[in-house]
Design a protein around this motif. Sequence first.
Motif, mmCIF file in Angstrom:
data_model
loop_
_atom_site.group_PDB
_atom_site.id
_atom_site.type_symbol
_atom_site.label_atom_id
_atom_site.label_comp_id
_atom_site.label_asym_id
_atom_site.label_seq_id
_atom_site.Cartn_x
_atom_site.Cartn_y
_atom_site.Cartn_z
ATOM 1 N N LYS A 44 45.799 2.125 25.682
ATOM 2 C CA LYS A 44 45.834 3.502 26.179
ATOM 3 C C LYS A 44 45.012 3.532 27.469
ATOM 4 O O LYS A 44 43.806 3.264 27.462
ATOM 5 C CB LYS A 44 45.247 4.465 25.151
ATOM 6 C CG LYS A 44 45.238 5.919 25.621
ATOM 7 C CD LYS A 44 44.541 6.822 24.607
ATOM 8 C CE LYS A 44 44.463 8.244 25.123
ATOM 9 N NZ LYS A 44 43.673 9.125 24.225
ATOM 10 N N VAL A 53 44.784 0.300 21.360
ATOM 11 C CA VAL A 53 45.350 1.154 20.302
ATOM 12 C C VAL A 53 45.806 0.310 19.116
ATOM 13 O O VAL A 53 45.612 0.679 17.960
ATOM 14 C CB VAL A 53 46.525 1.986 20.861
ATOM 15 C CG1 VAL A 53 47.186 2.808 19.763
ATOM 16 C CG2 VAL A 53 46.056 2.889 21.980
ATOM 17 N N ILE A 78 51.962 6.190 15.322
ATOM 18 C CA ILE A 78 50.625 6.791 15.242
ATOM 19 C C ILE A 78 50.774 8.083 14.453
ATOM 20 O O ILE A 78 51.422 9.030 14.905
ATOM 21 C CB ILE A 78 50.054 7.082 16.643
ATOM 22 C CG1 ILE A 78 50.016 5.805 17.482
ATOM 23 C CG2 ILE A 78 48.654 7.692 16.534
ATOM 24 C CD1 ILE A 78 49.558 6.025 18.917
ATOM 25 N N VAL A 81 48.844 12.890 14.796
ATOM 26 C CA VAL A 81 48.458 12.916 16.213
ATOM 27 C C VAL A 81 47.505 14.073 16.488
ATOM 28 O O VAL A 81 47.711 15.189 16.016
ATOM 29 C CB VAL A 81 49.713 13.027 17.106
ATOM 30 C CG1 VAL A 81 49.318 13.132 18.571
ATOM 31 C CG2 VAL A 81 50.621 11.825 16.879
ATOM 32 N N GLU A 84 43.288 14.500 21.330
ATOM 33 C CA GLU A 84 42.679 13.394 22.088
ATOM 34 C C GLU A 84 43.606 12.187 22.205
ATOM 35 O O GLU A 84 43.295 11.224 22.946
ATOM 36 C CB GLU A 84 41.360 12.960 21.439
ATOM 37 C CG GLU A 84 41.463 12.579 19.984
ATOM 38 C CD GLU A 84 41.206 13.746 19.040
ATOM 39 O OE1 GLU A 84 40.866 13.479 17.863
ATOM 40 O OE2 GLU A 84 41.327 14.905 19.480
ATOM 41 N N ASP A 85 44.728 12.185 21.483
ATOM 42 C CA ASP A 85 45.675 11.074 21.579
ATOM 43 C C ASP A 85 46.583 11.191 22.803
ATOM 44 O O ASP A 85 47.358 10.267 23.084
ATOM 45 C CB ASP A 85 46.548 11.002 20.314
ATOM 46 C CG ASP A 85 45.725 10.606 19.100
ATOM 47 O OD1 ASP A 85 44.766 9.833 19.257
ATOM 48 O OD2 ASP A 85 46.041 11.096 17.992
ATOM 49 N N TYR A 89 50.359 5.215 27.470
ATOM 50 C CA TYR A 89 50.258 4.022 26.625
ATOM 51 C C TYR A 89 51.075 2.882 27.251
ATOM 52 O O TYR A 89 52.201 3.100 27.726
ATOM 53 C CB TYR A 89 50.777 4.320 25.212
ATOM 54 C CG TYR A 89 49.892 5.272 24.428
ATOM 55 C CD1 TYR A 89 49.043 4.796 23.429
ATOM 56 C CD2 TYR A 89 49.895 6.631 24.693
ATOM 57 C CE1 TYR A 89 48.228 5.646 22.705
ATOM 58 C CE2 TYR A 89 49.084 7.505 23.973
ATOM 59 C CZ TYR A 89 48.246 7.009 22.982
ATOM 60 O OH TYR A 89 47.427 7.868 22.271
#
Length: 238
Positions: A44, A53, A78, A81, A84-85, A89
Amino acid sequence: GAQAGQGFELRQPQEKVSVTAGETLTLTCTTSRGGPPGPVTWLKGWGSGNQTVHDQRGSFPRVTRVVGESNTDFSIRIRDVQPEDAGTYYCVKFNKSVGGVEIFRHGKGTVVSLHETALVPSMVAAAVVLCFLLLLGLFVALCMYRRKRRGEVESQCLARPAAVGSFSLIPLRCCVGTSGTPSKVLDAETSHLPSQQSSKEDNDIHYADLQPLPVAPRHGRSPGAACSEYASVRVAAK
């Protein structure tokens, strides 16, 4: 290593992905066979501030591979979620050599953003309230209509006995003579009256046939006769 990686390809097709907080995010990355030895890692961000990640050796509780133990599909999921994600990527293929580990190929990057979901529950609640109010209004209107119809039926039922018990006035026509001449129209009951009644009692009893009489021809009426449209009710003399 350079010869082994001549025909190697890395594909990261997603440019932008938008998800809602709490959902599961899927990031796609595939490679061809025949690449140099080395891991495939998801990062990330890029540069010195990047964050790992997922890689093939670490433990990442919220991140799992879509196809486990595959040598060509390195897509990841992921779950749950969070804001902050959000970020960019990169799928990166490293080349492991005697001098260390260096970047061999990397994707163009996938920009991940999150939806704003604050308005969704309020919109759903407003729709539910609106549907409830519409149903309530229809129910009230139906009740008022049925009550109105019931009142009309009851009023008709109350008016019907009165119409049955009422009667229409039928004009009675009987030809009578002058005040000094007794009426020649007799009720059917007169034939049954006792013959012993005195003339005084006969004079005190008035009666008339309540059935309408046929109209007499004009030429048969005497000059002193008159047409009457009333009837006297028979009463007993005191």
